[in-house]
Scaffold this active site. Structure first.
Site, PDB file in Angstrom:
ATOM      1  N   SER A 147      21.970  23.187  25.168  1.00  0.00           N
ATOM      2  CA  SER A 147      21.448  23.043  23.809  1.00  0.00           C
ATOM      3  C   SER A 147      22.599  23.065  22.794  1.00  0.00           C
ATOM      4  O   SER A 147      23.514  22.251  22.891  1.00  0.00           O
ATOM      5  CB  SER A 147      20.392  24.121  23.543  1.00  0.00           C
ATOM      6  N   HIS A 179      12.900  22.730  28.209  1.00  0.00           N
ATOM      7  CA  HIS A 179      14.245  22.812  27.625  1.00  0.00           C
ATOM      8  C   HIS A 179      15.080  23.922  28.266  1.00  0.00           C
ATOM      9  O   HIS A 179      16.295  23.832  28.345  1.00  0.00           O
ATOM     10  CB  HIS A 179      14.111  23.051  26.111  1.00  0.00           C
TER      11      HIS A 179
END
Length: 253
Positions: free
Chosen positions: A86, A234
């Protein structure tokens, strides 16, 4: 100012530096680092405004890439494999854009070099508005945040940023993150040059962070690149640690 780090495994010629995402810390990667350290040298870091690292009012990707390179210089590391998830993935890409000679290979987990919509604003607001002085434990804070942050897994992740001893206080610099939030979600044009750094992008199939039309952007920027998928959201490394470790090991071998 120096960022905090932890080392695992024997030091070898090419260490592997792991960079966490927004609201994370090096602690999030301890189990994977320990598994990888059976074969490799692993360094996990706390980004500025996170964990045990220094607080700052700015968080540009140029600055955060420089933090990583300064750490490498302090540890006399000439070249490393850089892994980031991320926000950490964006920092890793910034390192390879600005300091390509310092990067052997890069592994980018579920992020693309692009601007993202501001989907953390409610989280920042909820964390900023809660008065930790009114609570005795992380679990009390968890309950108080239930209405503003309904996702239990997300709340558990966020409250790890509270130092558990009385008086409770945030380890993350919420003010610094809020001030720099637009920079964190952005991707600077000056960090979009064509690069030949050998790259692996791992995307979560249940995540919308790396979409199909992002793949051409990634491959255009990083020509020596492969993109693989893992059946996860994610939080690829948290949900599928074994598969993540295998993908990392296969690539750095």
């Amino acid at each position: 100012m120096k960022i905090s780090y932890s080392s695992f495994g024997k030091v070898n010629k090419i260490p592997n530096i792991i960079i966490h995402g927004l609201f994370g810390s090096k602690q999030n990667w301890t189990q994977i680092a320990k598994s990888l350290s059976e074969k490799y040298s692993i360094i996990t870091v706390d980004c500025r405004n996170h964990g045990e690292s220094f607080h700052s009012s700015t968080m540009s990707y140029t600055e955060m890439a420089t933090d990583i390179v300064n750490l490498m210089n302090d540890l006399n590391i000439k070249k490393a494999n850089i892994l980031g998830h991320s926000m950490g993935g964006k920092i890793a890409m910034a390192v390879s854009q600005l300091h390509p000679k310092k990067v052997n290979k890069q592994i980018i987990i579920d992020i693309a070099p692009k601007q993202y919509p501001p989907h953390h604003t409610k989280i920042i607001s909820a964390l900023t508005n809660i008065d930790l002085n009114k609570f005795k434990s992380r679990s009390d804070v968890n309950l108080a945040l239930k209405e503003s942050i309904p996702n239990d897994v997300l709340r558990q992740f966020l409250i790890k940023n509270i130092q558990p001893k009385q008086p409770l206080k945030w380890q993350i610099n919420l003010d610094g993150i809020a001030k720099s939030y637009s920079d964190i979600m952005d991707w600077p044009e000056n960090l979009s040059n064509k690069s030949t750094v050998e790259s692996l992008f791992i995307r979560g199939t249940k995540s919308n962070y790396v979409e199909l039309n992002d793949e051409s952007v990634i491959k255009n920027m990083f020509s020596n690149c492969q993109i693989r998928s893992i059946d996860a959201s994610h939080w690829v490394h948290a949900e599928k640690p074994t598969e993540t470790i295998k993908q990392i090991s296969d690539f750095i071998n």
